[in-house]
Scaffold this active site. Sequence first.
Site, PDB file in Angstrom:
ATOM      1  N   TRP A 199     -35.985  24.693  -6.712  1.00 43.45           N
ATOM      2  CA  TRP A 199     -35.145  25.817  -7.389  1.00 43.45           C
ATOM      3  C   TRP A 199     -34.846  25.900  -4.917  1.00 43.45           C
ATOM      4  O   TRP A 199     -35.456  25.361  -4.028  1.00 43.45           O
ATOM      5  CB  TRP A 199     -35.932  27.251  -7.023  1.00 43.45           C
ATOM      6  CG  TRP A 199     -35.765  28.263  -6.399  1.00 43.45           C
ATOM      7  CD1 TRP A 199     -34.580  29.037  -7.051  1.00 43.45           C
ATOM      8  CD2 TRP A 199     -36.128  29.305  -5.139  1.00 43.45           C
ATOM      9  NE1 TRP A 199     -34.227  30.290  -5.868  1.00 43.45           N
ATOM     10  CE2 TRP A 199     -35.210  30.320  -4.836  1.00 43.45           C
ATOM     11  CE3 TRP A 199     -36.836  28.998  -4.030  1.00 43.45           C
ATOM     12  CZ2 TRP A 199     -34.763  31.085  -3.769  1.00 43.45           C
ATOM     13  CZ3 TRP A 199     -37.296  29.690  -2.755  1.00 43.45           C
ATOM     14  CH2 TRP A 199     -35.858  30.786  -2.628  1.00 43.45           C
ATOM     15  N   ASP A 366     -24.396  43.476  -6.374  1.00 48.44           N
ATOM     16  CA  ASP A 366     -25.121  42.587  -7.059  1.00 48.44           C
ATOM     17  C   ASP A 366     -26.618  43.153  -7.411  1.00 48.44           C
ATOM     18  O   ASP A 366     -26.536  44.381  -7.749  1.00 48.44           O
ATOM     19  CB  ASP A 366     -26.714  41.764  -6.415  1.00 48.44           C
ATOM     20  CG  ASP A 366     -26.990  40.235  -6.720  1.00 48.44           C
ATOM     21  OD1 ASP A 366     -27.940  40.279  -6.989  1.00 48.44           O
ATOM     22  OD2 ASP A 366     -26.554  39.061  -6.668  1.00 48.44           O
ATOM     23  N   ASP A 367     -27.601  42.653  -7.818  1.00 53.50           N
ATOM     24  CA  ASP A 367     -29.195  42.952  -8.443  1.00 53.50           C
ATOM     25  C   ASP A 367     -29.185  44.825  -8.008  1.00 53.50           C
ATOM     26  O   ASP A 367     -29.149  44.789  -7.433  1.00 53.50           O
ATOM     27  CB  ASP A 367     -30.317  42.217  -8.565  1.00 53.50           C
ATOM     28  CG  ASP A 367     -31.562  42.639  -9.613  1.00 53.50           C
ATOM     29  OD1 ASP A 367     -31.206  43.505 -10.063  1.00 53.50           O
ATOM     30  OD2 ASP A 367     -32.127  42.068  -9.512  1.00 53.50           O
ATOM     31  N   ARG A 443     -40.920  36.263 -12.592  1.00 47.39           N
ATOM     32  CA  ARG A 443     -40.777  37.208 -11.713  1.00 47.39           C
ATOM     33  C   ARG A 443     -40.763  38.384 -12.630  1.00 47.39           C
ATOM     34  O   ARG A 443     -39.980  39.476 -13.273  1.00 47.39           O
ATOM     35  CB  ARG A 443     -39.020  37.062 -11.564  1.00 47.39           C
ATOM     36  CG  ARG A 443     -38.659  37.674 -10.413  1.00 47.39           C
ATOM     37  CD  ARG A 443     -37.217  37.666 -10.561  1.00 47.39           C
ATOM     38  NE  ARG A 443     -36.207  37.998  -8.873  1.00 47.39           N
ATOM     39  CZ  ARG A 443     -34.899  38.783  -9.053  1.00 47.39           C
ATOM     40  NH1 ARG A 443     -34.587  38.770  -9.439  1.00 47.39           N
ATOM     41  NH2 ARG A 443     -34.437  38.819  -7.860  1.00 47.39           N
ATOM     42  N   ASP A 478     -26.739  36.505 -14.046  1.00 50.09           N
ATOM     43  CA  ASP A 478     -27.813  35.479 -13.546  1.00 50.09           C
ATOM     44  C   ASP A 478     -29.084  35.328 -15.008  1.00 50.09           C
ATOM     45  O   ASP A 478     -28.754  36.127 -15.835  1.00 50.09           O
ATOM     46  CB  ASP A 478     -28.563  36.028 -12.836  1.00 50.09           C
ATOM     47  CG  ASP A 478     -29.184  35.702 -12.038  1.00 50.09           C
ATOM     48  OD1 ASP A 478     -30.045  34.358 -11.950  1.00 50.09           O
ATOM     49  OD2 ASP A 478     -29.546  36.574 -10.511  1.00 50.09           O
ATOM     50  N   ASN A 480     -33.293  34.072 -14.328  1.00 48.32           N
ATOM     51  CA  ASN A 480     -34.222  33.567 -13.115  1.00 48.32           C
ATOM     52  C   ASN A 480     -35.634  33.431 -14.025  1.00 48.32           C
ATOM     53  O   ASN A 480     -36.477  33.511 -12.922  1.00 48.32           O
ATOM     54  CB  ASN A 480     -34.276  35.461 -12.723  1.00 48.32           C
ATOM     55  CG  ASN A 480     -33.427  35.535 -11.721  1.00 48.32           C
ATOM     56  OD1 ASN A 480     -32.779  35.056 -11.113  1.00 48.32           O
ATOM     57  ND2 ASN A 480     -32.620  36.773 -11.705  1.00 48.32           N
ATOM     58  N   CYS A 526     -24.738  32.037 -12.811  1.00 51.10           N
ATOM     59  CA  CYS A 526     -25.439  31.629 -11.467  1.00 51.10           C
ATOM     60  C   CYS A 526     -27.582  32.005 -12.798  1.00 51.10           C
ATOM     61  O   CYS A 526     -27.510  32.231 -13.462  1.00 51.10           O
ATOM     62  CB  CYS A 526     -25.824  33.213 -11.526  1.00 51.10           C
ATOM     63  SG  CYS A 526     -27.322  32.656  -9.638  1.00 51.10           S
ATOM     64  N   ASP A 548     -30.148  29.369  -4.553  1.00 48.94           N
ATOM     65  CA  ASP A 548     -29.853  30.669  -4.369  1.00 48.94           C
ATOM     66  C   ASP A 548     -30.126  30.520  -2.022  1.00 48.94           C
ATOM     67  O   ASP A 548     -30.360  31.237  -1.918  1.00 48.94           O
ATOM     68  CB  ASP A 548     -31.206  31.161  -3.905  1.00 48.94           C
ATOM     69  CG  ASP A 548     -31.037  32.134  -4.728  1.00 48.94           C
ATOM     70  OD1 ASP A 548     -29.763  32.626  -5.738  1.00 48.94           O
ATOM     71  OD2 ASP A 548     -32.334  32.507  -5.670  1.00 48.94           O
TER      72      ASP A 548
HETATM   73  C1  DGJ Z   1     -31.442  34.972  -8.251  1.00 49.42           C
HETATM   74  C2  DGJ Z   1     -29.681  34.950  -7.795  1.00 49.42           C
HETATM   75  O1  DGJ Z   1     -29.886  33.710  -7.624  1.00 49.42           O
HETATM   76  C3  DGJ Z   1     -29.271  36.051  -6.384  1.00 49.42           C
HETATM   77  O2  DGJ Z   1     -28.271  35.609  -6.570  1.00 49.42           O
HETATM   78  C4  DGJ Z   1     -29.519  37.038  -6.577  1.00 49.42           C
HETATM   79  O3  DGJ Z   1     -28.204  37.429  -7.837  1.00 49.42           O
HETATM   80  C5  DGJ Z   1     -30.258  37.570  -6.966  1.00 49.42           C
HETATM   81  N1  DGJ Z   1     -30.903  36.373  -8.509  1.00 49.42           N
HETATM   82  C6  DGJ Z   1     -30.889  39.421  -7.689  1.00 49.42           C
HETATM   83  O4  DGJ Z   1     -32.043  39.056  -8.437  1.00 49.42           O
END
Ligand code: DGJ
Length: 741
Positions: A199, A366-367, A443, A478, A480, A526, A548
């Site tokens: 990451w 964004d988020d 997360r 996204d 994550n 993403c 990121d």
């Molecule tokens: C991970 C992404 O890579 C970031 O750019 C952002 O969108 C965050 N998540 C938001 O939670």
Amino acid sequence: MVTVNEKEKVFHLNNGRISYLFYVMESGQLGHLYFGKALNPEGNYLHMVEKAHRPMSVCIREGDLYTSYEHLRQEYPCYGTSDYRYPALEIQGSDGSRICKPEYQGYEVIKGKKPLEGLPATYVEREEEAETLEIYLKDALRGLEVVLSYTIFRDVDGIARSARFANRGQEGFFINRVMSMSVDLPDADFQSVQLSGSWSRERYVKVRDLDPGITAVSSMRGNSSHQHNPFLALKRKNATEQSGQVYGFSLVYSGNFLAQAEVDNYQVLRVMLGINPFGFQWKLEPGESFVAPEAVMVYSEEGLNGMSRQFHRLYRNRLARGYWRDKERPVLINNWEATQFAYVEDDLVTFATKAKECGVELFVLDDGWFGARNNDKCGLGDWKANRDKLPGGIEGLSAKIEALGMKFGLWFEPEMVNKDSDFFRSHPDYIIETPGRSASHGRNQFVLDFTRKEVVDAIYGQMHDLLSNAKISYIKWDMNRSISECYSTAYPADRQGEIFHRYILGVYDLHERLIREFPELLIESCSSGGGRFDAGMLYYAPQGWVSDDSDAIERAKIQYGTSLVYPLSCMGAHVSACPNEQVGRTTPIITRGNVAFTGAFGYELDLNKLSEAEIGMVKEQIQFYKENRSLIAKGDFYRLLSPFEGNFAAWEIADEKGSRALVTVTRILSEINGPFRRLPLRGLRRDQKYHVESRYLSYDAYGDELMQFGMMMEDKSCGQVIDGSGGCQDFLSILYEVTSI
Ligand code: DGJ
């Protein structure tokens, strides 16, 4: 482009620049002959088959001590019949046997290229762009039919391969291992090149010598991963960026993969690429079929750069698709690094107003805009605006942004759910988890079971409502976390080995449905930055968030590595604030801009917090990018100096005709009293006169000089700066415009 010697059963794919040859052995198996620079289509090549009596080898026919699959170069090796290297295919029958021996049945040559049902793949727009050879094989005992597909492209030095399997027998069996491609090269005098990291430092270039045994990269995380990319190159030891033989192998897939090079005891090199066999098993009942993802093989005699240019051409023009493929990408601003979860509508409008003033074309929220999302512990799954933050909802905010004269984009994480969400409370059974075991979180979130249509439908429904009612031109998709405790309650015990692959098929299906319904929507993929930056995603999302890590110096490495396979048009790259959020480094705004220009350009900071001088630079950068974005997206990309090998990262983008080039030179640490330097350029016309212009330098020179002697670099660290003119500091990047006159 495909020639078949019917008598000798030799197949020759040839586009005038590369050749790929294989043949049918007497036993009905396929043997590999050649992959490399084009050979004469009239030639007879069966003498390339190398055979010897090798003591201790296991031979397939009684009385014949010469024919062992262990020593013959194979085309699509199957497990269990005297080849002791790793196979491309292993199946398991209801009797427990894992042997299979598909034999040649026939072939067909097809103009153009067929799509792969439910999977991303390269394509053609006109039949004459490619020819496809399909080889039909059958294992009579199991009733297994295999179709190997090879597409050779007219304009790219590459071949796309895939394989289909059908059970025409009476009983079910399992596919335990299925590679999309395998090739046995006659020697192993290569180094492997992989893109590995973690990451925030994705796709670093790693070069390894090949030794007897296995060199491999893989993922078993459910996504292609930050750790390794579904790609492997083999370069001759003397091959450089610009010269020498290189093979590149790339998988058009976003899930668990394996890329492997195996050197056997006679220095034969077997390369294979496909779904990671670890954790994979697919049940094929009578009448069912299975399609393996596509793999692309490229050959270059112009070093790693040559390989990359082939991948770029193919992936930019014939993998990426739809409305945005050839369109200039909007300059965007994303609020994530500036605000994280803490914002209300008025802040966002102020943020966007300043961006509009600077020339930004797209505002991306964004988020944090949905459900009860004020931190990362809740809200995922509830794709409805948080009215405390956005009183007018997404409809209201998007209308305000459009009224400013900008487009509006929105972040989603469609595959995930927090337990603290209404969606989870209504559907606690929708997550991937193993009965009787606790589910690990990443997360604070859990993975939705995208193998189930009703789950995908439920998310599609929510996204569809928003996209239909608000003015949304772009989404950032996204993802994550990786998958753990992989299991789906919707499938029986003997189909649990299918879940990872079925999950990715569900992800592709949701993408496809959205694209069909909203064809003008720009999707940026993403996955915590670059955790799913692969050729599979590129089919649905013409651009992806590279990492990121937005620090310019880190990004110089990450984008340099990413460019080995992926075109600049798909690399999301933003200027962010300093000190940088990830590494705490302060770099000049010029450097941040220069590095971010090499991709789909944008900003990730609050422009209201910049000084007037910095805003002036931002305006200039945006203007420059708009004037040059077509060249950046479509030009030929040349890596010139590697940040993995020294103090500089340098690259060049030249248009196809060699009439204009942009050269970016980023010096990482400043030097004092260093050497004078020149940078040999590429892709120019030898007898053409050019004007070279940068912040500190302006001169005219012919293409031959710029490519042979090199472009003069006005590096102020040669000597000592005594006139106060600057140009000597850490992390300095200089952009040179080279224009024909
Ligand atoms: C991970 C992404 O890579 C970031 O750019 C952002 O969108 C965050 N998540 C938001 O939670």
